[in-house]
Write a protein that holds these residues in place. Sequence first.
Motif, PDB file in Angstrom:
ATOM      1  N   ASP A 188       0.807  -1.227   0.000  1.00 54.20           N
ATOM      2  CA  ASP A 188       0.000   0.000   0.000  1.00 54.20           C
ATOM      3  C   ASP A 188       0.839   1.275   0.000  1.00 54.20           C
ATOM      4  O   ASP A 188       0.345   2.361   0.267  1.00 54.20           O
ATOM      5  CB  ASP A 188      -0.934  -0.002   1.216  1.00 54.20           C
ATOM      6  N   GLN A 189       2.143   1.140  -0.292  1.00 53.74           N
ATOM      7  CA  GLN A 189       3.030   2.307  -0.260  1.00 53.74           C
ATOM      8  C   GLN A 189       3.162   2.978  -1.627  1.00 53.74           C
ATOM      9  O   GLN A 189       3.578   4.124  -1.727  1.00 53.74           O
ATOM     10  CB  GLN A 189       4.435   1.896   0.227  1.00 53.74           C
ATOM     11  N   SER A 190       2.850   2.235  -2.680  1.00 56.88           N
ATOM     12  CA  SER A 190       3.037   2.751  -4.036  1.00 56.88           C
ATOM     13  C   SER A 190       1.996   2.122  -4.964  1.00 56.88           C
ATOM     14  O   SER A 190       1.644   0.959  -4.780  1.00 56.88           O
ATOM     15  CB  SER A 190       4.451   2.414  -4.535  1.00 56.88           C
ATOM     16  N   PRO A 191       1.507   2.875  -5.943  1.00 60.17           N
ATOM     17  CA  PRO A 191       0.525   2.303  -6.873  1.00 60.17           C
ATOM     18  C   PRO A 191       1.131   1.347  -7.893  1.00 60.17           C
ATOM     19  O   PRO A 191       0.413   0.594  -8.549  1.00 60.17           O
ATOM     20  CB  PRO A 191      -0.055   3.541  -7.576  1.00 60.17           C
ATOM     21  N   THR A 192       2.456   1.346  -8.037  1.00 60.21           N
ATOM     22  CA  THR A 192       3.076   0.562  -9.114  1.00 60.21           C
ATOM     23  C   THR A 192       4.020  -0.518  -8.630  1.00 60.21           C
ATOM     24  O   THR A 192       4.476  -1.333  -9.423  1.00 60.21           O
ATOM     25  CB  THR A 192       3.864   1.490 -10.057  1.00 60.21           C
ATOM     26  N   MET A 193       4.372  -0.516  -7.342  1.00 57.58           N
ATOM     27  CA  MET A 193       5.343  -1.513  -6.861  1.00 57.58           C
ATOM     28  C   MET A 193       5.069  -1.871  -5.400  1.00 57.58           C
ATOM     29  O   MET A 193       4.358  -1.154  -4.699  1.00 57.58           O
ATOM     30  CB  MET A 193       6.771  -1.000  -7.023  1.00 57.58           C
ATOM     31  N   SER A 194       5.646  -3.007  -4.967  1.00 53.33           N
ATOM     32  CA  SER A 194       5.575  -3.420  -3.568  1.00 53.33           C
ATOM     33  C   SER A 194       6.909  -3.120  -2.896  1.00 53.33           C
ATOM     34  O   SER A 194       7.968  -3.313  -3.492  1.00 53.33           O
ATOM     35  CB  SER A 194       5.268  -4.913  -3.461  1.00 53.33           C
ATOM     36  N   TYR A 195       6.851  -2.644  -1.673  1.00 50.98           N
ATOM     37  CA  TYR A 195       8.062  -2.380  -0.902  1.00 50.98           C
ATOM     38  C   TYR A 195       8.343  -3.588  -0.011  1.00 50.98           C
ATOM     39  O   TYR A 195       7.449  -4.367   0.302  1.00 50.98           O
ATOM     40  CB  TYR A 195       7.894  -1.144  -0.033  1.00 50.98           C
ATOM     41  N   VAL A 196       9.587  -3.734   0.418  1.00 53.90           N
ATOM     42  CA  VAL A 196       9.984  -4.862   1.265  1.00 53.90           C
ATOM     43  C   VAL A 196      10.556  -4.335   2.579  1.00 53.90           C
ATOM     44  O   VAL A 196      11.463  -3.495   2.573  1.00 53.90           O
ATOM     45  CB  VAL A 196      11.044  -5.757   0.571  1.00 53.90           C
ATOM     46  N   ASP A 197      10.027  -4.832   3.691  1.00 51.99           N
ATOM     47  CA  ASP A 197      10.555  -4.525   5.023  1.00 51.99           C
ATOM     48  C   ASP A 197      11.174  -5.813   5.567  1.00 51.99           C
ATOM     49  O   ASP A 197      10.487  -6.805   5.770  1.00 51.99           O
ATOM     50  CB  ASP A 197       9.427  -4.045   5.936  1.00 51.99           C
ATOM     51  N   LEU A 198      12.483  -5.782   5.789  1.00 57.71           N
ATOM     52  CA  LEU A 198      13.196  -6.994   6.224  1.00 57.71           C
ATOM     53  C   LEU A 198      13.394  -7.057   7.743  1.00 57.71           C
ATOM     54  O   LEU A 198      14.161  -7.895   8.232  1.00 57.71           O
ATOM     55  CB  LEU A 198      14.564  -7.077   5.525  1.00 57.71           C
ATOM     56  N   ASN A 199      12.707  -6.213   8.492  1.00 56.19           N
ATOM     57  CA  ASN A 199      12.888  -6.246   9.950  1.00 56.19           C
ATOM     58  C   ASN A 199      12.579  -7.626  10.534  1.00 56.19           C
ATOM     59  O   ASN A 199      13.222  -8.073  11.473  1.00 56.19           O
ATOM     60  CB  ASN A 199      11.994  -5.203  10.633  1.00 56.19           C
ATOM     61  N   ARG A 200      11.571  -8.295   9.993  1.00 54.60           N
ATOM     62  CA  ARG A 200      11.166  -9.607  10.532  1.00 54.60           C
ATOM     63  C   ARG A 200      12.002 -10.733   9.930  1.00 54.60           C
ATOM     64  O   ARG A 200      11.989 -11.860  10.440  1.00 54.60           O
ATOM     65  CB  ARG A 200       9.682  -9.823  10.228  1.00 54.60           C
ATOM     66  N   CYS A 201      12.706 -10.462   8.847  1.00 50.34           N
ATOM     67  CA  CYS A 201      13.477 -11.494   8.151  1.00 50.34           C
ATOM     68  C   CYS A 201      14.568 -12.063   9.065  1.00 50.34           C
ATOM     69  O   CYS A 201      15.389 -11.322   9.600  1.00 50.34           O
ATOM     70  CB  CYS A 201      14.103 -10.884   6.893  1.00 50.34           C
ATOM     71  N   GLY A 202      14.544 -13.370   9.265  1.00 50.37           N
ATOM     72  CA  GLY A 202      15.552 -14.003  10.118  1.00 50.37           C
ATOM     73  C   GLY A 202      15.147 -14.160  11.563  1.00 50.37           C
ATOM     74  O   GLY A 202      15.881 -14.764  12.354  1.00 50.37           O
ATOM     75  N   VAL A 203      13.976 -13.612  11.943  1.00 49.07           N
ATOM     76  CA  VAL A 203      13.493 -13.801  13.312  1.00 49.07           C
ATOM     77  C   VAL A 203      13.215 -15.292  13.528  1.00 49.07           C
ATOM     78  O   VAL A 203      12.722 -15.982  12.634  1.00 49.07           O
ATOM     79  CB  VAL A 203      12.208 -12.968  13.544  1.00 49.07           C
ATOM     80  N   ALA A 204      13.554 -15.790  14.721  1.00 50.31           N
ATOM     81  CA  ALA A 204      13.400 -17.226  15.008  1.00 50.31           C
ATOM     82  C   ALA A 204      11.940 -17.602  15.207  1.00 50.31           C
ATOM     83  O   ALA A 204      11.209 -16.954  15.954  1.00 50.31           O
ATOM     84  CB  ALA A 204      14.198 -17.592  16.253  1.00 50.31           C
ATOM     85  N   LEU A 205      11.528 -18.672  14.517  1.00 47.15           N
ATOM     86  CA  LEU A 205      10.195 -19.240  14.704  1.00 47.15           C
ATOM     87  C   LEU A 205      10.323 -20.673  15.188  1.00 47.15           C
ATOM     88  O   LEU A 205      11.246 -21.390  14.788  1.00 47.15           O
ATOM     89  CB  LEU A 205       9.417 -19.256  13.382  1.00 47.15           C
ATOM     90  N   MET A 206       9.392 -21.079  16.029  1.00 51.15           N
ATOM     91  CA  MET A 206       9.211 -22.499  16.318  1.00 51.15           C
ATOM     92  C   MET A 206       7.983 -22.936  15.534  1.00 51.15           C
ATOM     93  O   MET A 206       6.901 -22.370  15.717  1.00 51.15           O
ATOM     94  CB  MET A 206       8.970 -22.735  17.816  1.00 51.15           C
TER      95      MET A 206
END
Length: 494
Positions: free
Chosen positions: A149-167
């Motif tokens: 929802d940040q741009s009408p033509t592209m998607s943005y990527v937020d990597l803050n959660r990338c690599g967070v440990a999951l069980m």
Amino acid sequence: MNAPATPHKLLKGSTGDWEMVIGLEVHAQVTSNAKLFSGASTAFGGEPNTHVSLVDAAMPGMLPVINAECVRQAVRTGLGLNAQINLRSVFDRKNYFYPDSPQGYQISQYKSPIVGEGEVVVELDGGKTATIGIERLHLEQDAGKLLHDQSPTMSYVDLNRCGVALMEIVSKPDIRDAEQAKAYVTKLRSILRYLGTCDGDMEKGSLRADVNVSVRRPGAPLGTRCEIKNMNSITFIGQAIEYEARRQIEILEDGGAIDQETRLYDPNKGETRSMRSKEEAHDYRYFPDPDLLPLEFSQSFVDELKAELPELPDQKKTRFVADLGLSAYDASVLVAERESAVFYETVLEKLANRARDGKVAANWVINELFGRLNKEGRDITDSPVDAGQLSGIIDLIGEGTISGKIAKDLFEIVWQEGGDPRALVESRGMKQVTDLSAIEKVVDDIIAANPDKAAQVKDKPQSLGWFVGQVMKASGGKANPQSVNDLLKSKLGI
């Protein structure tokens, strides 16, 4: 461990009964300050891409290093689920294109997970229980987040959660209806919170579930399952299961076949919709991650963690029933959330006579306090009445200083204004009247004013309750109910 047969709901179709078969894959974010393979922060709500290390961004030459705290948390969770802890486990690469995962694969575990088979006992309506088998628990890294929802033509990527440990906690297909599924997720979340291994906040995505649903004729072989992805509400999980089972039954009764696929649930429409065809394990081309050695630890490491485990809800419930004489239902309500159990136990610690008033305290916490909190949309951590104040009210009842009715008025004052219950009773003249001579005049007046009823009491002893009520009313609830009973029986010749 196979779960014993539990009574469950069959769905009626136009051609007969159908049975649901449900399995859940719960993704629980590990409580840890750093990610699974990097030192980047796991704090929620940071500005996009501010909690990203070179490892998370998959920069050339960057190697993952296992976070020992995440390993400890996974083992503690396995112990809390009465599960087999594997002293040797392997991290694998799950090859799958995630637009929000720069590595182009996910580091997970496949054939050799850190935790093996376990079980969760869930409580159902009517005092019934069901034992849900746990197939495995493995550690893996989370992906990032796409922002559309940040741009009408592209998607943005937020990597803050990338690599967070999951069980990833995978149940066996032991669940047979939506209520059992909801009870299972509720109980699992409670165990994780008691252990402190996941905060269980479904709104923030700390706990999410993929729900596998299939239907079959009772006793028939397993049907083809569909997976409903990323459910973050226990209510929606129940709704999605009900809808999906009905959808499959309609297809089968019309002579069709179920396609194994991944679906999403739309809570606004109350229906599931197709997302993509379901991948099989071989589609991911798992292989051991060459950058990570097998994870090995000793039995003594496991034993130390086991010795440090807190008392879990089932153990606490058993103790409340055995030591305090609480009903199984009341004990279940008190232990459902760790914060509620802590509050109740703090009330107990502060009581002058715990043995006498433990049950009374449970009634007050469940009926008066929880009831009022629910009514106002608050939780126990936001209670205007603290454990010390509630124990003070219960002490005043136990020692006969105030009656139960006055106690409710006092609770209302403390809720609205705060203050020390004992001081409030003194300053506002709320003490219970135990002076027989003071009560006697009220009793005499009421008997004199109701000669017909007084004459009938000998034939109808149960009508004594009416007189007790009138005396209590006339005294503003301050008369001691036992003294009133005794006086009335004496005066009326019962």
